[in-house]
Design an enzyme around this catalytic site. Structure first.
Site, PDB file in Angstrom:
ATOM      1  N   SER A 139       0.851  -1.190   0.000  1.00  0.00           N
ATOM      2  CA  SER A 139       0.000   0.000   0.000  1.00  0.00           C
ATOM      3  C   SER A 139       0.887   1.240   0.000  1.00  0.00           C
ATOM      4  O   SER A 139       1.918   1.278  -0.671  1.00  0.00           O
ATOM      5  CB  SER A 139      -0.942  -0.027   1.204  1.00  0.00           C
ATOM      6  OG  SER A 139      -1.789   1.104   1.200  1.00  0.00           O
ATOM      7  N   SER A 140       0.512   2.247   0.768  1.00  0.00           N
ATOM      8  CA  SER A 140       1.233   3.520   0.739  1.00  0.00           C
ATOM      9  C   SER A 140       0.927   4.321   1.996  1.00  0.00           C
ATOM     10  O   SER A 140      -0.188   4.255   2.536  1.00  0.00           O
ATOM     11  CB  SER A 140       0.804   4.327  -0.492  1.00  0.00           C
ATOM     12  OG  SER A 140       1.271   5.655  -0.427  1.00  0.00           O
ATOM     13  N   TYR A 159      -4.326   7.280  -6.806  1.00  0.00           N
ATOM     14  CA  TYR A 159      -3.396   6.272  -6.285  1.00  0.00           C
ATOM     15  C   TYR A 159      -3.761   5.890  -4.848  1.00  0.00           C
ATOM     16  O   TYR A 159      -3.898   4.696  -4.520  1.00  0.00           O
ATOM     17  CB  TYR A 159      -1.979   6.834  -6.352  1.00  0.00           C
ATOM     18  CG  TYR A 159      -0.908   5.946  -5.776  1.00  0.00           C
ATOM     19  CD1 TYR A 159      -0.408   4.863  -6.494  1.00  0.00           C
ATOM     20  CD2 TYR A 159      -0.366   6.199  -4.519  1.00  0.00           C
ATOM     21  CE1 TYR A 159       0.588   4.052  -5.973  1.00  0.00           C
ATOM     22  CE2 TYR A 159       0.633   5.395  -3.991  1.00  0.00           C
ATOM     23  CZ  TYR A 159       1.105   4.319  -4.714  1.00  0.00           C
ATOM     24  OH  TYR A 159       2.087   3.524  -4.189  1.00  0.00           O
ATOM     25  N   LYS A 171      -5.131   2.337  -3.079  1.00  0.00           N
ATOM     26  CA  LYS A 171      -4.384   1.702  -2.002  1.00  0.00           C
ATOM     27  C   LYS A 171      -5.245   1.565  -0.743  1.00  0.00           C
ATOM     28  O   LYS A 171      -5.117   0.598   0.009  1.00  0.00           O
ATOM     29  CB  LYS A 171      -3.115   2.491  -1.706  1.00  0.00           C
ATOM     30  CG  LYS A 171      -2.074   2.420  -2.811  1.00  0.00           C
ATOM     31  CD  LYS A 171      -1.644   0.992  -3.097  1.00  0.00           C
ATOM     32  CE  LYS A 171      -0.436   0.917  -4.023  1.00  0.00           C
ATOM     33  NZ  LYS A 171      -0.058  -0.482  -4.322  1.00  0.00           N
TER      34      LYS A 171
END
Length: 254
Positions: A145-146, A159, A163
């Site tokens: 993920s982020s 984005y 995620k």
């Protein structure tokens, strides 16, 4: 099974974070299949590096934006497992392949949204589903993920949204696959100096300095900071970690 007998699949393993994940797994004594989207030579170099570490390794082509190719890819996994390992299954699925773009919300097009959806969520969702029959009992799923699901960066709305969906998906995987002995976790990197998103951090010293100043440890991350965490989650020591989001960001914006 001993570590020497275990096999991981790392999507997007030809460069950046995925490359270091693959090498870290190999250093742990795990064999690895990696995928690449565009540069077969880069991927072959990673395979050679893993073989130099004494591991078996293989490479397959995968374009996560082409959802219609997933069945063909899964058949290629089966063929590779038989050819290289004389096996019908593997142990660790690392869903790392991704793409980046910094696009203000008001400029996001439907085509861009759909591409990000296929690469970062729909493709991951159904590739994982198709791989479940191939995963051994006691296997692990690691979804990347982020940090931008926790803190917001302008231009990352598409984005980060995908995620965020992956993080919810992972909790459901952990719940529904527990009876199969399969654990699922998220690793969420913070700012990392790689070639991701056109090497935005590496090529912009001002951005790198600002991000470093936001991190208590005073720097941005490296691919080595992430690879070891993924390898740990695939180790025997990580067996009781399940359904968790592990942010590897140096404490940025804490």
């Amino acid at each position: 099974m001993s570590a020497a007998q275990k096999i991981a699949l790392v999507t997007g393993g030809s460069r950046g974070l995925g490359k270091e994940m693959a090498l870290s797994l190999a250093r742990k004594g795990i064999d690895v299949i990696i995928t690449y989207r565009a540069n077969e030579e880069e991927a072959s170099n990673v395979v050679a590096s893993m073989q130099q570490l004494g591991r078996k390794a293989a490479v397959l082509h995968l374009d996560m934006s082409r959802f219609q190719d997933l069945d063909q890819f899964v058949n290629a996994i089966k063929g590779t497992l038989q050819t290289v390992w004389q096996s019908n299954s593997f142990d660790f699925l690392v869903n790392n392949a991704g793409m980046g773009a910094t696009v203000p919300f008001e400029q996001v097009t439907e085509d861009l949204f759909d591409e990000f959806m296929n690469v970062h969520f729909k493709g991951v969702y159904f590739l994982t589903q198709k791989c479940i029959p191939l995963l051994n009992h006691g296997g692990r799923i690691i979804n990347i993920s982020s940090g931008t699901t926790r803190f917001s960066n302008p231009g990352y709305s598409v984005y980060a949204s995908m995620k965020g969906a992956i993080e919810v998906f992972t909790r459901y995987l952990a719940k529904e696959l527990g009876t199969k002995g399969i654990a699922a976790n998220v690793v969420a990197p913070g700012p990392i100096e790689t070639d991701f998103n056109n090497a935005a951090i590496r090529n912009n010293p001002n951005m790198k300095g600002i991000l470093s100043s936001l991190t208590p440890l005073g720097r941005v991350g490296t691919s080595e900071d992430i690879g070891g965490v993924v390898a740990f989650l695939c180790s025997e020591e990580g067996r009781w970690i399940n359904g968790q989001r592990i942010e590897v960001s140096g404490g940025i914006n804490s």
